[in-house]
Design an enzyme around this catalytic site. Sequence first.
Site, PDB file in Angstrom:
ATOM      1  N   GLY A 186      49.241  49.780  28.821  1.00  0.00           N
ATOM      2  CA  GLY A 186      50.312  49.335  29.702  1.00  0.00           C
ATOM      3  C   GLY A 186      51.174  50.454  30.239  1.00  0.00           C
ATOM      4  CB  ILE A 203      48.451  57.675  32.619  1.00  0.00           C
ATOM      5  CG1 ILE A 203      49.309  58.710  33.371  1.00  0.00           C
ATOM      6  CG2 ILE A 203      46.995  58.122  32.554  1.00  0.00           C
ATOM      7  CD1 ILE A 203      49.430  60.049  32.713  1.00  0.00           C
ATOM      8  CB  SER A 238      55.500  48.394  25.548  1.00  0.00           C
ATOM      9  OG  SER A 238      56.257  47.577  26.404  1.00  0.00           O
ATOM     10  CG  ASN A 254      54.983  48.877  29.291  1.00  0.00           C
ATOM     11  OD1 ASN A 254      55.836  48.399  30.028  1.00  0.00           O
ATOM     12  ND2 ASN A 254      55.057  50.101  28.825  1.00  0.00           N
ATOM     13  CE  LYS A 261      54.656  68.545  31.862  1.00  0.00           C
ATOM     14  NZ  LYS A 261      53.661  68.103  32.866  1.00  0.00           N
ATOM     15  CB  SER A 282      53.438  58.782  35.754  1.00  0.00           C
ATOM     16  OG  SER A 282      53.959  60.077  35.631  1.00  0.00           O
TER      17      SER A 282
END
Length: 189
Positions: A23, A26, A48, A51, A144, A186
């Site tokens: 949910g 991405i 969630s 979600n 990252k 996002s």
Amino acid sequence: VTLDEAGIADCLAGRTILVTGAGGSIGSELCRQVARFGPARMVLYELSEFNLYTIEQDLSERFPALELVRLIGDVKDVGHLRRVFARWRPQVVFHAAAFKHVPLMEEDHNAWAALRNNTFGTYNAALAAAEAGAERFVLISTDKAVNPTNVMGATKRAAELVVSAMAVGYRGTRFMAVRFGNVLGSSGS
């Protein structure tokens, strides 16, 4: 980008697909894209409730013939993951569950949560997938993770190392990772 649509269809069509973080921003888009290729079933694994409800409603409307399994779950709970994977036997797993908000994860009291969720949660999901005989396990990582300079990047790099180690220890499952950059629209990115 030119996609190998036939190759993607060969991996997804008629199979059971499980998406962790189904949910999230991405994970939900990944669910929509996967659904286009006609899987037999999609197992939506999400922490969630809201979600999960949102992506389930969206997919039900867009793909009414697709069987959806809606599961509230936490990747930090390896026992629950094992039961889910043993019950539904997904052939392909997309692991998108993650804490990804860089500044928030830098706070002292959140760094441990990021490590538990992003790194240990990846181990749990990968282990459950391998034990259940999944054909493929795909970690959704981040740019990252390249020479990480923050907690979020470091925990995702460690997750990539987990997936690499799992590939050596569990040869019956193909383990792989993909790195996303910042994704327009996002949440938390």
